[in-house]
Design a protein around this motif. Structure first.
Motif, short mmCIF file in Angstrom:
data_model
loop_
_atom_site.label_atom_id
_atom_site.label_comp_id
_atom_site.label_asym_id
_atom_site.label_seq_id
_atom_site.Cartn_x
_atom_site.Cartn_y
_atom_site.Cartn_z
N ALA A 715 0.83 -1.21 0.00
CA ALA A 715 0.00 0.00 0.00
C ALA A 715 0.87 1.26 0.00
N LEU A 716 1.94 1.25 0.78
CA LEU A 716 2.82 2.42 0.83
C LEU A 716 3.58 2.60 -0.49
N PHE A 717 4.00 1.49 -1.11
CA PHE A 717 4.68 1.61 -2.40
C PHE A 717 3.75 2.23 -3.44
N ARG A 718 2.49 1.84 -3.43
CA ARG A 718 1.55 2.43 -4.40
C ARG A 718 1.35 3.92 -4.14
N GLU A 719 1.30 4.27 -2.86
CA GLU A 719 1.18 5.69 -2.49
C GLU A 719 2.40 6.47 -2.98
N ALA A 720 3.59 5.89 -2.79
CA ALA A 720 4.82 6.54 -3.23
C ALA A 720 4.82 6.70 -4.76
N GLU A 721 4.30 5.70 -5.48
CA GLU A 721 4.31 5.79 -6.94
C GLU A 721 3.35 6.88 -7.44
N GLU A 722 2.27 7.12 -6.72
CA GLU A 722 1.38 8.23 -7.09
C GLU A 722 2.11 9.57 -6.95
N LEU A 723 2.91 9.70 -5.90
CA LEU A 723 3.71 10.91 -5.74
C LEU A 723 4.74 11.04 -6.85
N LYS A 730 6.51 12.18 -16.90
CA LYS A 730 7.12 11.41 -17.98
C LYS A 730 7.74 10.10 -17.47
N TYR A 731 7.93 10.02 -16.15
CA TYR A 731 8.51 8.82 -15.55
C TYR A 731 7.56 8.33 -14.45
N PRO A 732 6.46 7.70 -14.84
CA PRO A 732 5.39 7.41 -13.88
C PRO A 732 5.64 6.21 -12.98
N LEU A 733 6.78 5.55 -13.12
CA LEU A 733 7.08 4.38 -12.29
C LEU A 733 8.18 4.70 -11.29
N TYR A 735 11.64 4.27 -9.78
CA TYR A 735 12.85 3.76 -10.43
C TYR A 735 14.03 3.93 -9.49
N SER A 736 15.21 3.52 -9.96
CA SER A 736 16.43 3.52 -9.17
C SER A 736 16.20 2.74 -7.88
N LEU A 737 16.72 3.23 -6.73
CA LEU A 737 16.61 2.48 -5.49
C LEU A 737 15.16 2.26 -5.10
N GLN A 738 14.33 3.30 -5.28
CA GLN A 738 12.92 3.17 -4.91
C GLN A 738 12.22 2.10 -5.75
N GLY A 739 12.52 2.09 -7.05
CA GLY A 739 11.95 1.06 -7.92
C GLY A 739 12.45 -0.33 -7.58
N PHE A 740 13.73 -0.44 -7.22
CA PHE A 740 14.28 -1.74 -6.86
C PHE A 740 13.58 -2.29 -5.63
N ARG A 741 13.33 -1.43 -4.64
CA ARG A 741 12.65 -1.90 -3.44
C ARG A 741 11.25 -2.44 -3.76
N TYR A 742 10.53 -1.73 -4.63
CA TYR A 742 9.18 -2.18 -4.99
C TYR A 742 9.27 -3.52 -5.72
N CYS A 743 10.19 -3.64 -6.65
CA CYS A 743 10.36 -4.89 -7.38
C CYS A 743 10.75 -6.03 -6.45
N ASP A 744 11.49 -5.71 -5.42
CA ASP A 744 11.88 -6.73 -4.44
C ASP A 744 10.63 -7.33 -3.80
N LEU A 745 9.68 -6.48 -3.46
CA LEU A 745 8.41 -6.95 -2.90
C LEU A 745 7.62 -7.76 -3.94
N LEU A 746 7.54 -7.25 -5.16
CA LEU A 746 6.78 -7.93 -6.21
C LEU A 746 7.36 -9.33 -6.48
N LEU A 747 8.66 -9.47 -6.45
CA LEU A 747 9.27 -10.78 -6.66
C LEU A 747 8.94 -11.73 -5.51
N ASP A 748 8.87 -11.19 -4.29
CA ASP A 748 8.46 -12.02 -3.16
C ASP A 748 7.03 -12.53 -3.35
N GLN A 749 6.23 -11.73 -4.07
CA GLN A 749 4.84 -12.12 -4.35
C GLN A 749 4.72 -12.98 -5.60
#
Length: 911
Positions: A715-723, A730-733, A735-749
């Motif tokens: 839920a917090l990652f989605r909130e961060a992505e809205e910000l 132009k860069y709605p996802l 990325y970098s460290l913040q994107g890596f952290r989100y992907c880390d969670l997605l891979l766990d899922q």
């Protein structure tokens, strides 16, 4: 004296290849570079062939072995030729060139696997036109070696020897035959890679090495191909100050032919240098390593510099030559290899008999019992006896009974207390004389003192105000007393002395005349900042005087000028952070920053402005973290947060809280990490900075994820992505460290497809921005996603995962971020394990665990123990697997790293 004879050993099935190689070598023969090329086709019909081969092997200076399955199964080659050639290689330095002629199992042959083979990648000589290219390269390498021999050893040309950076020391040596013999044995040993000489300051480590080098030189260095030495006191290192291996590693990489000495992290540079050193029979002397080590305490003797740690551990694993280290503290990083490839030689004080002989050599006279008691009074300390002997001869006519005139001081013998007693007596003797002025001036330096710097001190009240004649007389007198090092022919205008002498007179000057101390350092600050020819130097060597200027500026109390004018503007080039991003000089920067703290690393000096205090605190925290010294980084980062909060918070406080979150997360303190992450969100929300409002939310989301609270984290990652979408449409996802952290969670899922889709875009953004850490982390996410896909669907093609994980590790090394590197290494270790490439899996796993344990990175260590358990299981080793799992569970329970509970259950079920 003669030119080399080349002997070729081969199986007759490779006659055509041998003949073609001979053609290339004959070019060298025609040009007079080599004398002769010999192979068994030279044996005439009816000639007694065995004595002819024996004679040719005995006369050869270079032996080429054409390796193939036929070669490795030939009884004559294996029983007659190879043993003779290897014996000459060991004892006489015969150059042996194994060349892989045809594909074969050469890596399984113990004597061959230890050697550097040609072509350099270990692949066979290619066919077609590429064959001549490979053979020409071998001929060129042989042409490059020195052509003259003496006593059966290759005589090294001057460019192959570099010992000028070692201290110039008196040749006197008494009572050291046993350690000299141990050094001889280490050089001849095929299993000893590193020798560590450990002793208190002033016991005579450097003198011992100097005497041994003189013996080696007289014997043409006994088959060494290269001889290099470096003193860490020569770069500005004192035991109570921070130091760096950066200057040495940059110099050595260039000397050994590395095409880009600035490339990569300190750890990577150290590994690369080790490979270059180990490729040839190199004798490497590293003198005075203790400034790079942690002082006595919880981490006694552990190397603070990751480049040096990487270099020494790599050389401990594999080294064709020998590395000799002198230090006051045993190198803790080498404990795993001690007794196998690393030999510690503790250097004891001189025996009474040796001490008496030494005092007599210096000119001291007296009854045998008196002389022996004098040695006992000074515990056989070599430097103390040196100074004592010269003092008694100069002041008391050599009468040993007058030693009772030597001042009594309360000092630790481990810190050179006995030597300081004699120095205190010299100080009294030299009162009002030019000698004391010179010694006080030497106390300002923590490196050899160049003529320009000494000249710059002339006229400073309380320091130097001497005529040329008085100065030269004083220098000669001090050299006679052994308080200054002998004249150095490599650098005749530079003065140097034993570190204990520098330390003693520095302390005395600071104590007795603080005004002269500051005035002297102020002059040296002005001198060193004017040394570089360019205002903005481009290389680490050119930058070195500026680092020295910062150190002297701080000791002069000119902190504000040093940080703004030199460190910020000229070293870092303001926001370019040039020395970090372009030169990778993390260690040198950290050593320079130490001057702004008292002591490092908790509190910045009070005279700095609030802005500059925050700057140096953040710089120190970032530098410590980047070097893998994560636990030490917490102090300056905490101080940075407190300073920012004292200024009523603001975005700087949010940044400091975010930094502290990352540090405590890496250390495995999830409770504290979560608290800082929550504080960061609250502080960022008080500002209008959308980036940090987004970034701190990913901190908190990541903390929740590590604790196993996945729905809240998502839920917090989605909130961060809205910000993020608001900030950069132009860069709605993320990325970098913040994107890596989100992907880390997605891979766990298990959402590997979503990760592949997202990271396919964010990787391109990172490439366009040239963000090394961004590129690395996105490759890591993609590699893990492809690996997960393969595991889920049983797909055999792991090529995409291999490509991305190799890129991830490469860019993590380039970024210099040691606290992220274990992630990439552990992911690649898993990949190697699944491919049943267990050797590479173990190599990556061992490196990841070494970084994690050295830096106190508990979460990375837990991940490493889990991967170790899986690797043991894959090898059918259940007991070691249980041990690794138990270690992981202990860390998980202690840290609350419940994200890994599922992994623990899975491994337990397999067991």
């Amino acid at each position: 004296m003669s030119k080399p004879v080349v002997f070729i050993s081969y199986s007759h099935e490779q006659t055509k290849l041998k003949d073609r190689l001979v053609k290339h070598l004959q070019v060298l023969e025609i040009e007079g570079i080599i004398q002769d090329v010999w192979d068994d086709s030279r044996i005439g019909a009816g000639e007694d062939w065995f004595p002819a081969i024996e004679q040719a092997m005995a006369e050869a200076h270079v032996a080429i072995l054409l390796i193939s399955a036929d070669f490795l199964t030939s009884p004559f080659i294996l029983n007659e030729e190879v043993p003779r050639l290897l014996e000459r290689r060991k004892k006489e330095g015969l150059r042996v060139f194994p060349v892989i002629a045809l594909a074969c199992g050469w890596r399984r042959v113990s004597w061959l696997a230890k050697m550097l083979v040609r072509p350099k990648d270990g692949k066979p000589i290619p066919g077609g036109t590429k064959r001549d290219v490979a053979l020409a390269a071998i001929a060129e390498e042989i042409a490059s070696i020195t052509v003259q021999t003496h006593k059966g050893h290759t005589t090294l040309s001057p460019e192959k020897i570099s010992l000028a950076r070692l201290p110039s020391i008196s040749p006197d040596l008494f009572g050291r035959e046993d350690p000299l013999s141990q050094l001889d044995a280490a050089w001849e040993s095929e299993t000893t890679n590193i020798v560590s000489l450990v002793a208190f300051g002033g016991v005579g480590k450097s003198a011992l090495v100097n005497a041994w080098l003189n013996r080696m030189q007289a014997d043409n260095y006994r088959g060494a191909h290269l001889v290099y030495g470096w003193s860490f006191y020569s770069q500005g290192a004192a035991p109570d100050r921070q130091a760096s291996a950066d200057p040495f590693i940059a110099w050595a990489l260039a000397e050994f032919g590395d095409p880009d000495p600035n490339k990569g992290s300190p750890w990577e540079k150290g590994e690369r240098l080790a490979g270059l050193i180990a490729a040839r029979r190199t004798l490497l002397i590293l003198d005075g390593l203790e400034p790079l080590q942690h002082p006595p305490g919880e981490m006694t003797g552990r190397l603070q510099d990751p480049g040096m740690a990487s270099l020494l551990r790599s050389l401990a694993r594999s080294n064709h030559g020998l590395c000799i280290v002198t230090t006051r503290l045993e190198v803790a990083d080498l404990q795993d290899y001690t007794g196998s490839t690393v030999r510690n030689i503790p250097l004891e004080e001189l025996s009474p008999q040796s001490g008496v002989a030494y005092l007599k050599h210096l000119g001291v006279e007296g009854a045998p019992g008196e002389l022996e008691q004098a040695v006992r009074d000074f515990d056989g300390h070599a430097l103390a006896l040196t100074l004592l002997g010269r003092y008694l001869v100069t002041v008391h006519g050599g009468d040993v009974r007058r030693r009772d005139q030597i001042a009594r001081l309360v000092a630790e013998r481990t810190q050179g207390g006995h030597a300081r007693r004699v120095m205190a007596s010299y100080e009294n003797w030299f009162q009002g004389k030019p000698e004391l002025a010179v010694l006080r001036a030497m106390g300002l330096f923590d490196r050899p003192a160049p003529k320009g710097a000494i000249d710059g001190l002339q006229g400073v009240p309380g320091l130097l105000n001497l005529s040329h004649e008085d100065f030269q007389f004083a220098v000669a007198s001090l050299r006679e007393a052994r308080l200054l090092d002998p004249h150095d022919p490599h650098d005749p205008d530079t003065l140097d002395c034993h570190p204990l002498v520098r330390e003693h007179f520095a302390a005395r000057l600071q104590e007795t005349d603080p005004a002269a101390w500051k005035a002297g350092h102020s002059r040296l600050y002005e001198y060193y900042k004017g040394v570089p020819e360019k205002d903005l130097p481009d290389t680490l060597e050119e930058m070195a005087p500026l680092y020295a200027a910062v150190a002297h500026g701080c000791r002069a109390g000119r902190y504000q000028e040093a940080v703004r004018e030199v460190y910020w503007r000229r070293i870092q080039r303001r926001d370019e952070f040039f020395s970090l991003r372009k030169l990778g000089a993390f260690g040198s920067n950290l050593a320079a920053l130490a001057g702004f703290f008292d002591p490092p690393w908790m509190t910045a000096v009070v005279v700095l402005s609030d802005r500059d205090k925050g700057f140096v605190l953040n710089q120190a925290g970032h530098g410590l973290r980047a070097l893998g010294r994560v636990a030490e980084a917490a102090g300056p980062m905490q101080a940075s947060l407190e300073a920012a909060l004292a200024e009523k918070g603001g975005i700087n406080a949010a940044i400091a809280a975010s930094n502290l979150y990352q540090v405590h997360l890496t250390l495995g303190d999830l409770k504290q990490a979560s608290a800082f992450a929550q504080q960061g969100v609250e502080l960022a929300d008080r500002s209008d900075d959308v980036f940090w409002r987004m970034g701190t939310r990913t901190d908190l989301a990541d903390a929740l994820h590590q604790a196993g609270r996945r729905p809240e984290a998502e839920a917090l990652f989605r909130e961060a992505e809205e910000l993020q979408k608001q900030r950069q449409p132009k860069y709605p996802l993320l990325y970098s460290l913040q994107g890596f952290r989100y992907c880390d969670l997605l891979l766990d899922q298990g959402k590997y497809r979503e990760v592949q889709d997202r990271t396919g875009q964010t990787l391109e953004w990172a490439r366009s921005d040239k963000s090394l850490i961004g590129i690395a982390l996105h490759h890591l996410s993609l590699g893990r996603a492809h690996l997960l896909q393969s595991q889920r669907h049983g797909a055999g093609d792991l090529t995409p995962a291999v490509a991305h994980l190799d890129q991830a590790v490469e860019f993590l090394r380039k970024s210099g971020e040691q606290d992220f590197l274990p992630r990439g290494l552990l992911a690649r270790a898993e990949l190697h394990r699944l491919r049943r490439d267990f050797d590479h899996a173990r190599a990556d796993l061992d490196e990841a665990l070494a970084i994690a344990t050295r830096g106190g990175m508990k979460l990375h260590e837990a991940d490493g123990r889990l991967e170790s358990a899986r690797l043991h299981l894959a090898l059918g080793e259940k007991d070691p697997a249980r041990e690794s799992l138990a270690q992981a569970k202990t860390i998980i329970d202690a840290t609350g790293y419940h994200r890994r509970d599922r992994d623990v259950t899975e491994i337990e079920s397999q067991l």
